[in-house]
Design a protein around this motif. Sequence first.
Motif, mmCIF file in Angstrom:
data_model
loop_
_atom_site.group_PDB
_atom_site.id
_atom_site.type_symbol
_atom_site.label_atom_id
_atom_site.label_comp_id
_atom_site.label_asym_id
_atom_site.label_seq_id
_atom_site.Cartn_x
_atom_site.Cartn_y
_atom_site.Cartn_z
ATOM 1 N N ASN A 1 2.172 -10.636 8.676
ATOM 2 C CA ASN A 1 1.894 -9.471 9.512
ATOM 3 C C ASN A 1 1.522 -8.240 8.708
ATOM 4 O O ASN A 1 1.437 -7.163 9.256
ATOM 5 C CB ASN A 1 3.059 -9.185 10.480
ATOM 6 C CG ASN A 1 4.279 -8.622 9.774
ATOM 7 O OD1 ASN A 1 4.367 -8.632 8.550
ATOM 8 N ND2 ASN A 1 5.226 -8.146 10.547
ATOM 9 N N SER A 2 1.275 -8.423 7.419
ATOM 10 C CA SER A 2 0.876 -7.272 6.622
ATOM 11 C C SER A 2 -0.637 -7.260 6.454
ATOM 12 O O SER A 2 -1.198 -8.054 5.688
ATOM 13 C CB SER A 2 1.547 -7.303 5.258
ATOM 14 O OG SER A 2 0.984 -6.296 4.441
ATOM 15 N N LYS B 1 7.141 -20.529 10.782
ATOM 16 C CA LYS B 1 8.236 -20.829 11.715
ATOM 17 C C LYS B 1 8.574 -19.578 12.516
ATOM 18 O O LYS B 1 8.649 -18.480 11.954
ATOM 19 C CB LYS B 1 9.511 -21.158 10.926
ATOM 20 C CG LYS B 1 9.514 -22.427 10.178
ATOM 21 C CD LYS B 1 10.602 -22.418 9.126
ATOM 22 C CE LYS B 1 11.958 -22.793 9.705
ATOM 23 N NZ LYS B 1 12.914 -23.105 8.594
ATOM 24 N N THR C 1 5.515 -16.127 -3.581
ATOM 25 C CA THR C 1 6.554 -15.135 -3.875
ATOM 26 C C THR C 1 7.811 -15.794 -4.419
ATOM 27 O O THR C 1 8.470 -15.229 -5.300
ATOM 28 C CB THR C 1 6.849 -14.250 -2.645
ATOM 29 O OG1 THR C 1 7.136 -15.072 -1.515
ATOM 30 C CG2 THR C 1 5.641 -13.376 -2.308
ATOM 31 N N ARG D 1 4.494 -15.567 5.349
ATOM 32 C CA ARG D 1 5.050 -14.575 4.429
ATOM 33 C C ARG D 1 6.524 -14.891 4.244
ATOM 34 O O ARG D 1 7.149 -15.524 5.098
ATOM 35 C CB ARG D 1 4.907 -13.151 4.968
ATOM 36 C CG ARG D 1 5.919 -12.728 6.020
ATOM 37 C CD ARG D 1 5.778 -11.234 6.363
ATOM 38 N NE ARG D 1 6.926 -10.687 7.048
ATOM 39 C CZ ARG D 1 7.117 -10.742 8.372
ATOM 40 N NH1 ARG D 1 6.238 -11.326 9.150
ATOM 41 N NH2 ARG D 1 8.189 -10.209 8.909
ATOM 42 N N ASP E 1 10.389 -13.093 2.785
ATOM 43 C CA ASP E 1 11.104 -11.830 2.913
ATOM 44 C C ASP E 1 11.405 -11.402 1.483
ATOM 45 O O ASP E 1 11.988 -12.175 0.715
ATOM 46 C CB ASP E 1 12.389 -12.054 3.717
ATOM 47 C CG ASP E 1 13.164 -10.772 3.915
ATOM 48 O OD1 ASP E 1 13.358 -10.370 5.065
ATOM 49 O OD2 ASP E 1 13.582 -10.156 2.901
ATOM 50 N N ALA E 2 11.011 -10.190 1.139
ATOM 51 C CA ALA E 2 11.113 -9.762 -0.257
ATOM 52 C C ALA E 2 12.552 -9.753 -0.758
ATOM 53 O O ALA E 2 12.787 -9.751 -1.960
ATOM 54 C CB ALA E 2 10.489 -8.379 -0.436
ATOM 55 N N ASP F 1 12.503 -20.052 1.521
ATOM 56 C CA ASP F 1 11.205 -20.105 2.199
ATOM 57 C C ASP F 1 11.403 -19.745 3.676
ATOM 58 O O ASP F 1 11.793 -20.601 4.474
ATOM 59 C CB ASP F 1 10.701 -21.557 2.054
ATOM 60 C CG ASP F 1 9.220 -21.699 2.255
ATOM 61 O OD1 ASP F 1 8.495 -20.692 2.231
ATOM 62 O OD2 ASP F 1 8.764 -22.849 2.439
ATOM 63 N N GLN G 1 7.677 -16.936 7.537
ATOM 64 C CA GLN G 1 7.425 -16.042 8.671
ATOM 65 C C GLN G 1 5.921 -15.892 8.917
ATOM 66 O O GLN G 1 5.108 -16.177 8.039
ATOM 67 C CB GLN G 1 8.073 -14.682 8.389
ATOM 68 C CG GLN G 1 9.595 -14.786 8.408
ATOM 69 C CD GLN G 1 10.299 -13.512 7.972
ATOM 70 O OE1 GLN G 1 10.750 -13.435 6.831
ATOM 71 N NE2 GLN G 1 10.394 -12.541 8.849
ATOM 72 N N PHE G 2 5.575 -15.434 10.086
ATOM 73 C CA PHE G 2 4.166 -15.196 10.365
ATOM 74 C C PHE G 2 3.679 -14.021 9.531
ATOM 75 O O PHE G 2 4.392 -13.020 9.388
ATOM 76 C CB PHE G 2 3.974 -14.917 11.863
ATOM 77 C CG PHE G 2 4.087 -16.154 12.691
ATOM 78 C CD1 PHE G 2 2.958 -16.936 12.938
ATOM 79 C CD2 PHE G 2 5.313 -16.574 13.183
ATOM 80 C CE1 PHE G 2 3.073 -18.115 13.671
ATOM 81 C CE2 PHE G 2 5.431 -17.750 13.913
ATOM 82 C CZ PHE G 2 4.305 -18.524 14.160
#
Lengths: 440, 440, 440, 440
Positions: D313-314, D341, D273, D299, D301-302, D307, D310-311
């Motif tokens: 979760n989608s 992290k 991303t 993942r 954050d949009a 960077d 994140q874990f």
Amino acid sequence: MADYFQDISAIQYEGAESTNPLAFKHYNPQEVVLGKTMEEHLRFASCYWHNFCWDGADVFGGGTFGRPWLQPGDAMERAKQKADVAFEFFSKLGAPFYCFHDIDVAPEGDSINDYIRNFSEMTDILGAKQEETGMKLLWGTANVFSHPRYMSGAATNPDPAIFARAATQVFHAMNATKKLGGANYVLWGGREGYETLLNTDLKREREQFGRFMNMVVEHKYKIGFDGLLLIEPKPQEPTKHQYDYDTATVYGFLKEFGLEKEFAVNIEANHATLSGHSFHHEIATAFALDVFGSIDANRGDAQLGWDTDQFPNSVEEMTLICYEILKNGGYTSGGFNFDTKLRRQSTDPADLFHGHIGGMDTCALGLKKAAAIIENDFIADTKAKRYAGWDDAMGKQILGGEYSLASLADLATRSNLDPRQVSGKQELLENQVNQVLFGR
Amino acid sequence: MADYFQDISAIQYEGAESTNPLAFKHYNPQEVVLGKTMEEHLRFASCYWHNFCWDGADVFGGGTFGRPWLQPGDAMERAKQKADVAFEFFSKLGAPFYCFHDIDVAPEGDSINDYIRNFSEMTDILGAKQEETGMKLLWGTANVFSHPRYMSGAATNPDPAIFARAATQVFHAMNATKKLGGANYVLWGGREGYETLLNTDLKREREQFGRFMNMVVEHKYKIGFDGLLLIEPKPQEPTKHQYDYDTATVYGFLKEFGLEKEFAVNIEANHATLSGHSFHHEIATAFALDVFGSIDANRGDAQLGWDTDQFPNSVEEMTLICYEILKNGGYTSGGFNFDTKLRRQSTDPADLFHGHIGGMDTCALGLKKAAAIIENDFIADTKAKRYAGWDDAMGKQILGGEYSLASLADLATRSNLDPRQVSGKQELLENQVNQVLFGR
Amino acid sequence: MADYFQDISAIQYEGAESTNPLAFKHYNPQEVVLGKTMEEHLRFASCYWHNFCWDGADVFGGGTFGRPWLQPGDAMERAKQKADVAFEFFSKLGAPFYCFHDIDVAPEGDSINDYIRNFSEMTDILGAKQEETGMKLLWGTANVFSHPRYMSGAATNPDPAIFARAATQVFHAMNATKKLGGANYVLWGGREGYETLLNTDLKREREQFGRFMNMVVEHKYKIGFDGLLLIEPKPQEPTKHQYDYDTATVYGFLKEFGLEKEFAVNIEANHATLSGHSFHHEIATAFALDVFGSIDANRGDAQLGWDTDQFPNSVEEMTLICYEILKNGGYTSGGFNFDTKLRRQSTDPADLFHGHIGGMDTCALGLKKAAAIIENDFIADTKAKRYAGWDDAMGKQILGGEYSLASLADLATRSNLDPRQVSGKQELLENQVNQVLFGR
Amino acid sequence: MADYFQDISAIQYEGAESTNPLAFKHYNPQEVVLGKTMEEHLRFASCYWHNFCWDGADVFGGGTFGRPWLQPGDAMERAKQKADVAFEFFSKLGAPFYCFHDIDVAPEGDSINDYIRNFSEMTDILGAKQEETGMKLLWGTANVFSHPRYMSGAATNPDPAIFARAATQVFHAMNATKKLGGANYVLWGGREGYETLLNTDLKREREQFGRFMNMVVEHKYKIGFDGLLLIEPKPQEPTKHQYDYDTATVYGFLKEFGLEKEFAVNIEANHATLSGHSFHHEIATAFALDVFGSIDANRGDAQLGWDTDQFPNSVEEMTLICYEILKNGGYTSGGFNFDTKLRRQSTDPADLFHGHIGGMDTCALGLKKAAAIIENDFIADTKAKRYAGWDDAMGKQILGGEYSLASLADLATRSNLDPRQVSGKQELLENQVNQVLFGR
Ligand SMILES: [Co+2]
Ligand SMILES: [Co+2]
Ligand SMILES: [Co+2]
Ligand SMILES: [Co+2]
Ligand SMILES: [Co+2]
Ligand SMILES: [Co+2]
Ligand SMILES: [Co+2]
Ligand SMILES: [Co+2]
């Protein structure tokens, strides 16, 4: 005085032709521009934190600078060593102001009493150094974002005890700023925001924040501090979302809590761009909303999504910033503070000078170019002509409330009003700016 | 009635197991969720513009859809044909509401009188069709951004005659909205912004905008329109910068002009993301500032920097939106309007149904999942526990103004207050949401 | 010849002091810089499409320019009228080159035969006009992205018949380019990409694209076209993802299909920034990969996520672009093409001149400033010194393959190799660039 | 074994209905999906660095986690304590694999010999722990980006001595990976990039990088390591521009140096991303280019430009990732490594479990949903039908090279080929995916 920069003498203005990298090419403090000296116009400040509290570490690696005063040792001794180097730098650079956070200059210690004692001792030392060097404090502030206790906010923390802890620091930092003759006091809410809405009560946190800001205002009057109170907007980083997102958001917050006359904004260029705006936009908006205060002069990288805090080096951009400031009467108590970091690879002590010299020359040139525009102000002329209709009868009547939607629709219909579009002349205006920048 | 969609019957709810692509899997209008039917909760609307006024053109290519009513021909005949197809679609889809701009439904003609006559004739037709089909108007609005005259803004145009022209359209569009029983009236300031600050007087344009909005409020009361007035924020596109940037910015504007009780926001998901916020953020902010009104339900593309207006299809996202709405009491006069475009390659008439069915099922599922969270509300429980200190004595005293910075610092110092950080439990909360989404 | 620009004479160089907005301040075609004239260095071109095929429409509104030749009428008559105006403009502007797409200059008609006939007739006319005016063709190209048939791609379309249709246009556009003495032929894959991976077979589409490009190469040799074949990278818009994403991606594609000696890139500044890179990065990368061809000189807006195609006006940026070009030997057959649009509000005919004059002066100044750097090349000197170790024995041995990981680890361990970091001097280098830009 | 997580037992699968936050709801290791167990399909790994080497510091604040093994003390003792905690965690979590950098597990010491000795001693301990617990190593790697010496790159450093130092670490890390039975070896070029082009020789640095990668390949064969060599793309951060920008860029680099058969990519979602692509795009591209290797599952954050790791979760996103993997035959030696992290505010030891449990359940659900798509594969069916023309005679002839541009143009012209566009059915496909995700 330290001699960390022993090979470097006080930086002198040598003019545009100088080949000396350690000289100003454009910043000539006593040169008069539009009736004031450059020093008075620009009110340059260096910051304590990036220059003297950071050793070059980033998220992926350790410090590269090897600053001696940041090595292990007795905390107060290191703080004094740091102050020596800082004032050696400030004096040699020749910017008249500096800025600091409470814990930049003094160690926190193990208790609040330690903190108070250390900070008091160090601000005495700073006061003596100000006396000795003629340096002045542009603004002080409290760091209520680095300690783990502030991880979920300071004023907006879910725990009122942490609010109280933050209040303690702000109390002392405001007092210190007054004691040192600071021209302004800044609040940057680095952790006032959220990581996830799943655990955040936005409304509650706004209320807390509003109360905190009111306490700051009350304290200002109580101690007779006559500088400006400034909020520094930033949209994100370290938090996912920061409440003081940008100037327009801060303005709405101030209006909600009746604080719009009490606070102005300290606009940082890189925070502007992180919030999706140009630096120019944030400055112009602050003036339009009558909340302009001061500037953290730096730049981001147009391709990077974090706060790179680079030294400003675009004269093209800075000219328009200076134009806005000049047109609106110049700084009152604010100034250009370099909230700027060296690149992590710039490991020579002299690099601190290169960065600041470049930044100061960029602002100085921007000032001179802006003054050149104003002397023959095609921007103002264009705007005056473009909006002339609003100074005519119908425009004034509309703004004066003499028309309703119905009566205006009626007028338009009866006359079958069919106004034509008029060229905005953007390309021409941009060419005219460039001619001032690069013409004779 | 048209039969453009002749092969398609009215869309029915057939349940999650259905393999019929032209059936709802989750939207069951009369199904009761937390005491109200899904129809009452969701208040779905289709839009006139993307569905019936756009032929699939983009900046790099022409229309791909070949809609018959968008071909050359007598403008009023085409408008009637368009209305036939639109109401055929609305009726078959089963969303109870629709939305339109004035010039979506009627041709502008060659003069203001033409405009008035055409618009009046077409709104009579729309009224008859509402009667006939039971469709209702969620909101009306005026398009004061497409005509070349509005290229430099409508209310914020440098020319007051253009302000007057825009006022004329808004006057008639508000009247039409009232005539058709519209639940709300929307203002989207598509050209209220700037391309370059070099030719823009921000302060002047804000004044014009403030006056215009006040005229709208006055007219609302004059005609006795009892719906909400809504402003739709968008940060940029078509302009470089749009004044109604995001919810927080609109709030500041409303406060400046004393309008914060008169307007609410119509939040579009794709506009939220273009402004650097999550959709969830904008909704939560609107509730926190007490300006929530309605939603333009769509989505953007996380990698693209323009308004793609895609159909919402993330149940993960929509669940949290519905949770906020439910927790704050649900819609009053607002609803979920699909301000959504087919992809340009979706050229079958049935694709209009696929898009809307997917969007409606996404919202319906989001509603049911949000209700499931609320039934055992770990989010509310977590927040209550997290902020509990603010409901205790010290928290209340702080917020109640019983402490100054000095007295709070004194309290903290005497007790050497040393609060510890408490886990925010973000990962756990995210897991709990997922369990509601994907658990049994 | 038309007289659309009747009030405007041929643009002259008048020098930096000129106050004539319709004069060059810096572009002096016959002035010699580093041994070549500015005209030879810069090889300026105007484009047909934005200047003469676009009437100022955007996604939210109609045309604002009112160009007479874009009004309804006989298609071939309008095409001739357009050519007259275009060559009036080209001649008055004084850029030596122009560029076009097949359907910019000739109407498509109702059949392939119409297309062929119209295009042939119009290219005869263009040829005559070239003769008459001395204008030359920098490059030709085929528009295989605007017609609805190309909505899912041309070469990468799921339908081979559409591939064949695109091949037909490219065949004729290449032939026309040769016939008109074009210096290059460009391929921009505006629809070669995807909207969703759910319906896209990436591997298949790459194969199709590879085959198409090979056919283009074969045709080039067959007709004896001796210009460069150029691919223009763009990351997205109109598609969600475009295959020719950026220079590095194009290079990988060319390597996969054995085409890296046959194609070079035509780099557009705004496409560079949309792909997350600086313009400078794309140019430097193209030279590093030995695929540099030509430039579409424009700029984007750092805050906007779409292709604004503005006129370049940053001398700061253009200087570094020109430095790279000069250091790498200059253009061969490429040049600076202005793939630039007026702002939609720039509705005066003269605005077309203002935009181009500003762009040409920006490039001209960039060239002169770059030449000034080269005359005393601190950038090259810094690099030579910085990498000096690689010219020494160990560096050469490593690059020459004389070490394995094991033997190099052994060497390092035996000598406990502990190299120190050396300052990258970024701030100093930036200051030095600024001194060239703004010093005397 | 440590008992840092003393209150937490081994995590069990308890099914979707479980209310135990410390249980898997969907990951059931021995459950068979499409002929393989979930454990075999997913090949989960935990990472050493974020979990055990990071104390919660970010750029604006210090560590919040207070991990005992990260406090000051004897470095080797701390490393052993860390290993104890790490293997306690790994064993209780139940992911079969882990990953590490050399200096995650062993202190660097003061000399290369220290480094070798410490690393050797610690890898003996890790080997024993693998034996004891059954844990396996998914991949090893060398950290050649954190030490100040690497500030200007490792393989691409201007100083060949630093190249040699990096080679030493990679030599030992590869050997350790082989010794511990690692399934892959990863190279992440965290500092292989530039901060400014003013001091960077791109061509030289590419050559160095190419030589380094060839040395790695040679060493792999020399020691008989039979796992995959993986390059992990990342576009920027910590550098302004990183050479391994994305999959397509890495592919071009590999082709240039003849390495495309020797390396595959380790794709990280958040790096995808940051490079302007969807995670799905990067995976699909890697398969299309035949360089897919492994995944760093996390993942971003949009709304954030750095960077966040994140874990994941989608489930909506992960389903399409798993679909691509399953359709292409599944992992060979790669797997899902959680390069993730905790949020800095997630300070409870249990939070490490919450994060991983959520991530593993997300992937497990994604796998099951992907399998459900494949059982009735409307995506494959749609593509087969959509590209059917390329399996017919003309399509095959075109791809087979039987047409030139000329002959294809001739064919098209003679038949006046006029293919019509066919709907891409994007909305329908998205609905169908959602039905699998949320249907019964
Ligand atoms: Co700042
Ligand atoms: Co900053
Ligand atoms: Co909308
Ligand atoms: Co939109
Ligand atoms: Co271009
Ligand atoms: Co472009
Ligand atoms: Co990773
Ligand atoms: Co990462």
